[in-house]
Design an enzyme around this catalytic site. Structure first.
Site, PDB file in Angstrom:
ATOM      1  CB  SER A  43      -0.893  -0.013   1.240  1.00 41.87           C
ATOM      2  OG  SER A  43      -1.613   1.180   1.347  1.00 41.87           O
ATOM      3  CG  HIS A 156      -1.464  -4.913   4.149  1.00 42.63           C
ATOM      4  ND1 HIS A 156      -1.051  -4.171   5.233  1.00 42.63           N
ATOM      5  CD2 HIS A 156      -0.833  -4.386   3.067  1.00 42.63           C
ATOM      6  CE1 HIS A 156      -0.208  -3.237   4.819  1.00 42.63           C
ATOM      7  NE2 HIS A 156      -0.063  -3.353   3.511  1.00 42.63           N
ATOM      8  CD  GLU A 165      -1.306  -1.772   9.322  1.00 42.42           C
ATOM      9  OE1 GLU A 165      -0.776  -2.153  10.378  1.00 42.42           O
ATOM     10  OE2 GLU A 165      -0.802  -0.921   8.573  1.00 42.42           O
ATOM     11  CD  GLU A 206       1.508  -4.400   7.624  1.00 42.17           C
ATOM     12  OE1 GLU A 206       0.740  -4.062   8.547  1.00 42.17           O
ATOM     13  OE2 GLU A 206       2.013  -3.583   6.834  1.00 42.17           O
ATOM     14  CG  ASP A 243      -3.095   2.159   7.822  1.00 40.13           C
ATOM     15  OD1 ASP A 243      -3.651   3.105   7.226  1.00 40.13           O
ATOM     16  OD2 ASP A 243      -2.110   1.548   7.366  1.00 40.13           O
ATOM     17  CD  GLU A 289      -0.866   4.442   9.067  1.00 42.29           C
ATOM     18  OE1 GLU A 289      -0.341   4.119   7.977  1.00 42.29           O
ATOM     19  OE2 GLU A 289      -0.687   3.808  10.125  1.00 42.29           O
ATOM     20  CG  ASP A 316       1.572   5.778   5.441  1.00 42.61           C
ATOM     21  OD1 ASP A 316       2.706   6.128   5.080  1.00 42.61           O
ATOM     22  OD2 ASP A 316       1.159   4.606   5.294  1.00 42.61           O
ATOM     23  CE  LYS A 341       4.215   2.949   6.092  1.00 41.78           C
ATOM     24  NZ  LYS A 341       3.176   2.702   5.065  1.00 41.78           N
ATOM     25  CG  HIS A 369       5.844  -2.882   9.810  1.00 44.85           C
ATOM     26  ND1 HIS A 369       5.350  -4.135   9.992  1.00 44.85           N
ATOM     27  CD2 HIS A 369       4.741  -2.065   9.822  1.00 44.85           C
ATOM     28  CE1 HIS A 369       4.034  -4.094  10.106  1.00 44.85           C
ATOM     29  NE2 HIS A 369       3.651  -2.851  10.012  1.00 44.85           N
ATOM     30  CE  LYS A 392       1.062   0.753  11.076  1.00 43.95           C
ATOM     31  NZ  LYS A 392       0.360   1.374   9.905  1.00 43.95           N
TER      32      LYS A 392
END
Length: 424
Positions: A43, A156, A165, A206, A243, A289, A316, A341, A369, A392
């Site tokens: 993503s 994900h 998430e 994840e 997220d 997020e 993000d 990140k 991550h 995270k």
């Protein structure tokens, strides 16, 4: 003084999704030899630094990184020989200039970041310092609160959940070790609940579970049930972090949102903000997020205006660890926190610059991550060094995630009674 660089060499390895990525080795004249491995995101924001792929359909389905490897070995390495490993900013700037593009598309952010991380690790090793202390200074002692991904959706996972998430955050724990234990227990309790309902307990990229649920809201409610069954208090011991990765379900990356996986229908920015208000009123949400898409700056601003006094609104994809976009966000009050990140921007120095800008503005920043990870633990040390308060790094499964948690446990033990652990 750190040792001087005598060799820089890259190779192609595989990340946690089985896709190629870059590993870089750096050697110094004092005998130091280290390596660093680069993560990869699924993503991604459209303004991220470019991850250079080969595009050869006959090899790794076009995802090989031999071009990036060659750029390290043939272009970057010769320019770094003889430089002191401690000259991080100079080395990073040299690589940026060698690339010559605003998004590192010539050499590849994966090539540049691999070298940048390996150089930092080499300098720390040369000085006999742990990486977190080398990057963060002698007073560095705060262990971040983990936001553990326990239900995956969106890009994900292949399930009926739009939100990417759902995380459990042990903000009320007395230490990192105890906080990690509480969310690991919650994670395993969640598995029992899902199994009892006949739902899948396979995991996403994840490591969080990826069941088909009736709604996005059911994911939050099931996590709250798991927290309680594990013996903890929602909103007191453990909170919820989300997220949305809203760009992944916004066809125009702007003001239209299609919650098609869950059957939530088409929503506007105003609808998404209203949904956010309902959820924050109803559930113990601490951070949210990317609640809006990366080009929905006005929607992001209104979301923050309505909820930023109650939760951390984290940018993000909209900021991509880039000071250009973070500066705009600060001026326009787009959010109140930034996700950091390393591979979004491509060097250690630029990542630290992004953190510094957040600090100067009084914004929070969380170290993260990527969905395609390696066993490299650089991220854990970096999170401690940056003193941001949250990390995270995935669930309590998959070794590439556990490696970061275990490294943080080591750091906490090394710091002993001087270690700090707190939410705000």
């Amino acid at each position: 003084m750190t040792g001087k660089i005598t060799a820089v060499k890259a190779m192609e390895i595989l990340d946690s999704r089985g896709n190629p990525t870059v590993r870089v080795f750096v050697a110094l004249n004092d005998g130091t030899t280290v390596s660093a491995s680069v993560p990869s995101g699924a993503s991604t924001g459209e303004n991220e630094a470019i991850e250079l792929r080969d595009g050869d359909a006959g090899r790794y389905l076009g995802k090989g990184v031999l071009k990036a490897v060659a750029n390290v070995n043939a272009v970057i390495a010769p320019r770094l020989i003889g430089m002191a490993a401690g000259d991080q900013a100079t080395i990073d700037e040299l690589m940026i200039d060698l690339d010559g593009t605003p998004n590192k598309s010539t050499l590849g952010a994966n090539a540049i970041l691999g070298v940048s991380m390996a150089v930092a690790r080499a300098a720390a090793t040369s000085l006999g310092l742990p990486l977190y202390r080398y990057l963060g200074g002698t007073a560095c002692r705060r262990i971040p609160v983990p936001a553990m991904n326990i239900i995956n959706g969106g890009a994900h996972a292949d399930n009926s959940v739009d939100i990417q998430e759902f995380m459990a955050v042990p903000f009320g724990a007395p230490s990192f070790g105890e906080g990690l234990r509480s969310i690991a227990e919650t994670f395993h309790t969640l598995k029992k609940i899902l199994k009892s309902r006949g739902l899948a307990t396979g995991v996403g990229d994840e490591g969080g579970y990826a069941p088909n649920l009736a709604s996005n809201e059911e994911a939050i409610e099931t996590i709250i049930e798991a927290i309680e069954q594990a013996g903890y208090r929602p909103g007191v011991d453990i909170g919820i972090s989300l997220d949305s990765a809203a760009s992944s379900f916004s066809p125009d990356l702007g003001t239209t949102y299609e919650l098609s996986r869950s059957g939530g229908g088409r929503l506007s920015s105003s609808d998404m903000i209203a949904l956010g208000e309902r959820w924050v009123d109803k559930y113990p949400i601490l951070t949210w997020e990317d609640p809006l898409a990366e080009n929905d700056w006005e929607g992001f601003r209104r979301f923050t205006e309505r909820l930023g006094h109650r939760i951390d609104v984290v940018g993000d994809d909209i900021f991509v660890t880039n000071t250009r976009y973070i500066e705009r966000g600060i001026q326009e009050k787009t959010a109140n926190s930034v996700l950091i990140k390393l591979n979004q921007i491509g060097t250690v120095t630029e990542s630290i610059d992004a953190v510094r800008m957040c600090r100067d503005a009084g914004w929070r920043y969380f170290i993260s991550h990527r969905s395609g990870e390696t066993e490299d633990t650089f991220l854990a040390d970096f999170a401690v060094a940056m003193d941001g308060g949250q990390i995270k790094t995935g669930s309590a499964s998959r070794s590439e995630r556990i490696a970061k948690y275990n490294r943080l446990l080591e750091i906490e033990q090394e710091l002993g009674a001087t270690a700090l652990y707190y939410w705000k």
